[in-house]
Design a protein around this motif. Structure first.
Motif, PDB file in Angstrom:
ATOM      1  N   PRO A 194       0.828  -1.206   0.000  1.00 11.37           N
ATOM      2  CA  PRO A 194       0.000   0.000   0.000  1.00 11.37           C
ATOM      3  C   PRO A 194       0.865   1.261   0.000  1.00 11.37           C
ATOM      4  O   PRO A 194       2.023   1.237   0.404  1.00 11.37           O
ATOM      5  N   GLY A 195       0.280   2.354  -0.452  1.00  9.91           N
ATOM      6  CA  GLY A 195       0.992   3.625  -0.464  1.00  9.91           C
ATOM      7  C   GLY A 195       1.999   3.733  -1.584  1.00  9.91           C
ATOM      8  O   GLY A 195       2.851   4.609  -1.586  1.00  9.91           O
ATOM      9  N   GLY A 196       1.953   2.814  -2.552  1.00  9.09           N
ATOM     10  CA  GLY A 196       2.842   2.885  -3.704  1.00  9.09           C
ATOM     11  C   GLY A 196       4.208   2.278  -3.482  1.00  9.09           C
ATOM     12  O   GLY A 196       5.111   2.475  -4.295  1.00  9.09           O
ATOM     13  N   PHE A 197       4.399   1.534  -2.376  1.00  8.41           N
ATOM     14  CA  PHE A 197       5.702   0.914  -2.129  1.00  8.41           C
ATOM     15  C   PHE A 197       5.992  -0.090  -3.231  1.00  8.41           C
ATOM     16  O   PHE A 197       5.171  -0.934  -3.557  1.00  8.41           O
ATOM     17  N   GLU A 198       7.193   0.018  -3.816  1.00  6.56           N
ATOM     18  CA  GLU A 198       7.580  -0.865  -4.916  1.00  6.56           C
ATOM     19  C   GLU A 198       9.100  -0.949  -4.951  1.00  6.56           C
ATOM     20  O   GLU A 198       9.782   0.064  -5.079  1.00  6.56           O
ATOM     21  N   ALA A 199       9.643  -2.167  -4.796  1.00  6.97           N
ATOM     22  CA  ALA A 199      11.094  -2.338  -4.799  1.00  6.97           C
ATOM     23  C   ALA A 199      11.430  -3.738  -5.311  1.00  6.97           C
ATOM     24  O   ALA A 199      10.624  -4.659  -5.214  1.00  6.97           O
ATOM     25  N   THR A 200      12.644  -3.876  -5.845  1.00  7.83           N
ATOM     26  CA  THR A 200      13.133  -5.167  -6.307  1.00  7.83           C
ATOM     27  C   THR A 200      14.491  -5.433  -5.662  1.00  7.83           C
ATOM     28  O   THR A 200      15.346  -4.560  -5.636  1.00  7.83           O
ATOM     29  N   ALA A 201      14.651  -6.644  -5.126  1.00  5.92           N
ATOM     30  CA  ALA A 201      15.918  -7.057  -4.527  1.00  5.92           C
ATOM     31  C   ALA A 201      16.531  -8.135  -5.412  1.00  5.92           C
ATOM     32  O   ALA A 201      15.821  -8.961  -5.984  1.00  5.92           O
ATOM     33  N   THR A 252      16.849  -6.764   2.618  1.00  6.19           N
ATOM     34  CA  THR A 252      16.365  -5.471   3.095  1.00  6.19           C
ATOM     35  C   THR A 252      16.144  -4.613   1.862  1.00  6.19           C
ATOM     36  O   THR A 252      17.051  -4.447   1.043  1.00  6.19           O
ATOM     37  N   VAL A 253      14.930  -4.102   1.718  1.00  5.05           N
ATOM     38  CA  VAL A 253      14.619  -3.256   0.565  1.00  5.05           C
ATOM     39  C   VAL A 253      13.984  -1.957   1.047  1.00  5.05           C
ATOM     40  O   VAL A 253      13.349  -1.925   2.093  1.00  5.05           O
ATOM     41  N   ARG A 254      14.182  -0.923   0.256  1.00  8.73           N
ATOM     42  CA  ARG A 254      13.606   0.381   0.567  1.00  8.73           C
ATOM     43  C   ARG A 254      13.077   1.012  -0.714  1.00  8.73           C
ATOM     44  O   ARG A 254      13.588   0.768  -1.788  1.00  8.73           O
ATOM     45  N   ASP A 255      12.067   1.811  -0.538  1.00  6.47           N
ATOM     46  CA  ASP A 255      11.557   2.642  -1.619  1.00  6.47           C
ATOM     47  C   ASP A 255      11.525   4.056  -1.045  1.00  6.47           C
ATOM     48  O   ASP A 255      10.625   4.388  -0.272  1.00  6.47           O
ATOM     49  N   PRO A 256      12.535   4.863  -1.367  1.00  5.57           N
ATOM     50  CA  PRO A 256      12.650   6.195  -0.754  1.00  5.57           C
ATOM     51  C   PRO A 256      11.350   6.993  -0.810  1.00  5.57           C
ATOM     52  O   PRO A 256      10.697   7.067  -1.847  1.00  5.57           O
ATOM     53  N   GLY A 257      10.987   7.530   0.343  1.00  7.50           N
ATOM     54  CA  GLY A 257       9.793   8.364   0.425  1.00  7.50           C
ATOM     55  C   GLY A 257       8.506   7.588   0.620  1.00  7.50           C
ATOM     56  O   GLY A 257       7.443   8.185   0.764  1.00  7.50           O
ATOM     57  N   VAL A 285       7.275   1.642   4.691  1.00  9.60           N
ATOM     58  CA  VAL A 285       7.432   0.195   4.574  1.00  9.60           C
ATOM     59  C   VAL A 285       6.108  -0.470   4.906  1.00  9.60           C
ATOM     60  O   VAL A 285       5.533  -0.212   5.963  1.00  9.60           O
ATOM     61  N   PRO A 286       5.577  -1.309   4.016  1.00  9.90           N
ATOM     62  CA  PRO A 286       4.272  -1.931   4.274  1.00  9.90           C
ATOM     63  C   PRO A 286       4.348  -2.957   5.399  1.00  9.90           C
ATOM     64  O   PRO A 286       5.329  -3.694   5.516  1.00  9.90           O
TER      65      PRO A 286
END
Length: 75
Positions: free
Chosen positions: A22-29, A49-54, A57-58
């Motif tokens: 939710p909230g547009g979190f999107e990351a690839t490890a 550990t993944v992050r999507d700046p701004g 974290v869901p």
């Protein structure tokens, strides 16, 4: 995440894991077992550990494997 070699030859694995929420979190490890490869019947535990700046974290992310590549090695 645990990668297990169920084959009969030593192999290197490369896995791309996608995490969304939710909230547009999107990351690839990206994970690669390159040290010596996995011997048959062995596993390689991996913590990602993944992050999507701004983006927050869901609490309950959706996790999917986007790509899984296996390269068998010569003994």
């Amino acid at each position: 995440m645990k990668i297990t070699n169920n084959g009969d030859r030593r192999a290197i694995y490369q896995v791309d894991v996608r995490i969304t929420g939710p909230g547009g979190f999107e990351a690839t490890a990206h994970v690669k077992t390159t040290v010596v490869g996995l011997y048959p019947g062995t596993s390689w535990p991996t913590e990602l550990t993944v992050r999507d700046p701004g983006k927050p974290v869901p609490e309950h992310p959706f996790v999917s494997i986007e790509k899984n590549t296996k390269q068998e090695l010569q003994s």
